[in-house]
Design a protein around this motif. Structure first.
Motif, mmCIF file in Angstrom:
data_model
loop_
_atom_site.group_PDB
_atom_site.id
_atom_site.type_symbol
_atom_site.label_atom_id
_atom_site.label_comp_id
_atom_site.label_asym_id
_atom_site.label_seq_id
_atom_site.Cartn_x
_atom_site.Cartn_y
_atom_site.Cartn_z
ATOM 1 N N TYR A 49 0.806 -1.216 0.000
ATOM 2 C CA TYR A 49 0.000 0.000 0.000
ATOM 3 C C TYR A 49 0.844 1.274 0.000
ATOM 4 N N PRO A 50 1.875 1.404 0.877
ATOM 5 C CA PRO A 50 2.698 2.620 0.814
ATOM 6 C C PRO A 50 3.368 2.807 -0.544
ATOM 7 N N LEU A 51 3.823 1.704 -1.164
ATOM 8 C CA LEU A 51 4.457 1.819 -2.470
ATOM 9 C C LEU A 51 3.466 2.307 -3.513
ATOM 10 N N ALA A 52 2.270 1.710 -3.526
ATOM 11 C CA ALA A 52 1.247 2.134 -4.487
ATOM 12 C C ALA A 52 0.832 3.583 -4.236
ATOM 13 N N ARG A 53 0.688 3.945 -2.975
ATOM 14 C CA ARG A 53 0.326 5.321 -2.640
ATOM 15 C C ARG A 53 1.413 6.298 -3.063
ATOM 16 N N GLY A 54 2.676 5.905 -2.857
ATOM 17 C CA GLY A 54 3.778 6.770 -3.270
ATOM 18 C C GLY A 54 3.839 6.959 -4.772
ATOM 19 N N VAL A 55 3.632 5.870 -5.514
ATOM 20 C CA VAL A 55 3.629 5.977 -6.976
ATOM 21 C C VAL A 55 2.501 6.895 -7.435
ATOM 22 N N TYR A 56 1.343 6.776 -6.797
ATOM 23 C CA TYR A 56 0.224 7.655 -7.163
ATOM 24 C C TYR A 56 0.568 9.126 -6.897
ATOM 25 N N LEU A 57 1.209 9.418 -5.781
ATOM 26 C CA LEU A 57 1.540 10.807 -5.450
ATOM 27 C C LEU A 57 2.500 11.425 -6.456
ATOM 28 N N THR A 58 3.318 10.594 -7.109
ATOM 29 C CA THR A 58 4.257 11.151 -8.094
ATOM 30 C C THR A 58 3.539 11.776 -9.282
ATOM 31 N N PHE A 59 2.282 11.405 -9.510
ATOM 32 C CA PHE A 59 1.522 11.956 -10.629
ATOM 33 C C PHE A 59 0.631 13.120 -10.194
ATOM 34 N N THR A 60 0.877 13.649 -8.998
ATOM 35 C CA THR A 60 0.099 14.780 -8.486
ATOM 36 C C THR A 60 1.046 15.915 -8.096
ATOM 37 N N ASP A 61 0.458 17.011 -7.638
ATOM 38 C CA ASP A 61 1.264 18.128 -7.122
ATOM 39 C C ASP A 61 1.106 18.234 -5.606
ATOM 40 N N ALA A 62 1.005 17.087 -4.924
ATOM 41 C CA ALA A 62 0.742 17.058 -3.488
ATOM 42 C C ALA A 62 1.889 17.677 -2.702
ATOM 43 N N ASP A 63 1.540 18.517 -1.757
ATOM 44 C CA ASP A 63 2.502 19.058 -0.798
ATOM 45 C C ASP A 63 1.781 19.251 0.532
ATOM 46 N N SER A 64 2.471 19.843 1.495
ATOM 47 C CA SER A 64 1.888 19.984 2.831
ATOM 48 C C SER A 64 0.785 21.030 2.882
ATOM 49 N N LEU A 65 0.625 21.841 1.837
ATOM 50 C CA LEU A 65 -0.406 22.882 1.825
ATOM 51 C C LEU A 65 -1.715 22.406 1.211
ATOM 52 N N ASN A 66 -1.638 21.426 0.294
ATOM 53 C CA ASN A 66 -2.868 21.001 -0.373
ATOM 54 C C ASN A 66 -3.249 19.557 -0.055
ATOM 55 N N SER A 67 -2.575 18.917 0.890
ATOM 56 C CA SER A 67 -2.932 17.558 1.289
ATOM 57 C C SER A 67 -3.980 17.590 2.395
ATOM 58 N N ALA A 68 -4.688 16.494 2.534
ATOM 59 C CA ALA A 68 -5.694 16.400 3.595
ATOM 60 C C ALA A 68 -5.007 16.431 4.958
ATOM 61 N N ARG A 69 -5.581 17.179 5.879
ATOM 62 C CA ARG A 69 -4.987 17.300 7.210
ATOM 63 C C ARG A 69 -6.068 17.699 8.198
ATOM 64 N N THR A 70 -5.768 17.469 9.463
ATOM 65 C CA THR A 70 -6.700 17.809 10.532
ATOM 66 C C THR A 70 -6.046 18.811 11.466
ATOM 67 N N ILE A 71 -6.711 19.948 11.683
ATOM 68 C CA ILE A 71 -6.224 20.985 12.590
ATOM 69 C C ILE A 71 -7.270 21.145 13.678
ATOM 70 N N GLY A 72 -6.923 20.673 14.866
ATOM 71 C CA GLY A 72 -7.899 20.701 15.944
ATOM 72 C C GLY A 72 -9.058 19.774 15.631
ATOM 73 N N VAL A 73 -10.261 20.352 15.602
ATOM 74 C CA VAL A 73 -11.448 19.557 15.263
ATOM 75 C C VAL A 73 -11.843 19.735 13.810
ATOM 76 N N ASN A 74 -11.084 20.534 13.078
ATOM 77 C CA ASN A 74 -11.400 20.827 11.673
ATOM 78 C C ASN A 74 -10.597 19.907 10.754
ATOM 79 N N HIS A 75 -11.278 19.272 9.828
ATOM 80 C CA HIS A 75 -10.635 18.422 8.834
ATOM 81 C C HIS A 75 -10.660 19.132 7.489
ATOM 82 N N ILE A 76 -9.479 19.310 6.894
ATOM 83 C CA ILE A 76 -9.342 19.991 5.608
ATOM 84 C C ILE A 76 -9.122 18.936 4.530
ATOM 85 N N GLU A 77 -9.945 18.942 3.527
ATOM 86 C CA GLU A 77 -9.846 17.970 2.447
ATOM 87 C C GLU A 77 -8.659 18.285 1.534
#
Length: 329
Positions: A49-77
């Motif tokens: 799963y981590p390998l497949a997920r990593g390969v998928y991320l290479t075809f995106t522009d994912a970074d720490s600003l546009n990835s899904a994350r949770t801040i407190g009780v708020n979940h950002i898609e």
């Protein structure tokens, strides 16, 4: 003249389909499948799963600003998008590829070749010495294998203290009125220090492996060579090296893979600093976790490139070994 053979008459019948063959195989070997199922599941979760997920991320522009994350009780898609092969193109041919990829690639090759060559030459020399009948040979073996037994982080931190400006190494050089390099600051000496530390950590494994190979060589071959008038160099060249061919090919391959991906020594010695001393794997870590924003897509692309390089090298290396064995036989 064509003779038609009736399959029914011969008792062979039509070849069963894929599903039928799988069912038959399961019924016959269900116990083996049950035994390996836990291993397959664990590997799938931890590696697949981590390998497949990593390969998928290479075809995106994912970074720490546009990835899904949770801040407190708020979940950002997640808001990253699919960009195709843009990450690979930017790494290999982009405007900053020379400083970001190719310079680290060249240094990684130099680092790998230098370390593996030193590991093998020094390890073989020590193995040849320990193979002789020496008084206290067991004690020497224990002392020489100690750097491998000590945890890597202890060894690297010890070297870091010795390589500091006021450390043992520069103090010893100063007492001999020799130059005292900035081992942890100057780019050239940073690279030299990294090779020194990794050589110290890697020689014991090579020594032990080659010593085992030396002990497996039939002693009568050396006796026959001596009777034929062969000198020490000729016995080494025509008896020792051919006898170590199988062991050498294996340990060199393992050494290349481990050294090419040697994260611990570089990271513990320099952290995310010393950009000129970073090899590809530590540079990938820096892109994904050592800067802001964290570039997950580029870091994952580096990982896929590293894996691809090692797969290609391993395939070519095994093919070269097979060709050499055919030529020798």
């Amino acid at each position: 003249m064509t003779v038609a053979v009736d399959r029914a008459a011969t008792g062979r019948g039509e070849r069963p389909g894929l599903r039928a063959r799988l069912v038959r195989s399961y019924r016959r070997h269900w116990y083996a499948y049950a035994m390996i199922a836990p291993v397959v599941i664990v590997l799938g979760v931890l590696v697949g799963y981590p390998l497949a997920r990593g390969v998928y991320l290479t075809f995106t522009d994912a970074d720490s600003l546009n990835s899904a994350r949770t801040i407190g009780v708020n979940h950002i898609e997640a808001t990253y998008k699919f960009v195709g092969l843009d990450n690979y193109a930017d790494i290999l041919w982009g405007p900053t590829s020379g400083d970001r990829f190719w310079s680290h690639f060249v240094w990684t090759i130099v680092w790998t070749v230098s370390c593996v060559a030193l590991h093998y030459v020094i390890g073989l020399g020590l193995a040849l010495l320990l193979h002789q009948k020496l008084r206290g040979r067991t004690a020497y073996r224990l002392m020489l294998i100690l750097p491998w037994a000590v945890p890597t982080f202890v060894t690297v931190f010890s070297w870091r203290i010795m390589l500091a400006d006021g450390g043992f190494l520069n103090t010893a050089l100063g007492s001999l009125h020799l130059p005292q390099p900035a081992w942890l600051e100057d780019p050239f000496f940073q690279r030299l220090a990294a090779i020194m530390v990794n050589t110290w950590c890697g020689v014991p494994f090579m020594m032990v492996s080659l010593l085992g190979g030396l002990q497996s060589i039939d002693a009568t071959l050396y006796e026959a060579a001596e009777m034929d008038g062969a000198n020490a160099w000729q016995r080494f060249r025509y008896v020792t090296l051919p006898g170590l061919r199988t062991v050498s090919s294996t340990v060199v391959l393992l050494g290349v893979i481990w050294t090419f991906n040697q994260f611990t020594v570089i990271f513990l010695l320099f952290g995310t600093g010393a950009p000129d001393a970073q090899i590809l794997v530590t540079w990938a870590y820096y892109l994904g976790f050592g800067q802001q924003p964290r570039d997950y897509a580029q870091s994952a692309a580096y990982g896929v490139l590293l894996l691809s390089m090692l797969i290609v090298f391993t395939s070519l290396y095994r093919r070269w070994l097979a060709r050499g064995e055919q030529f020798a036989s």
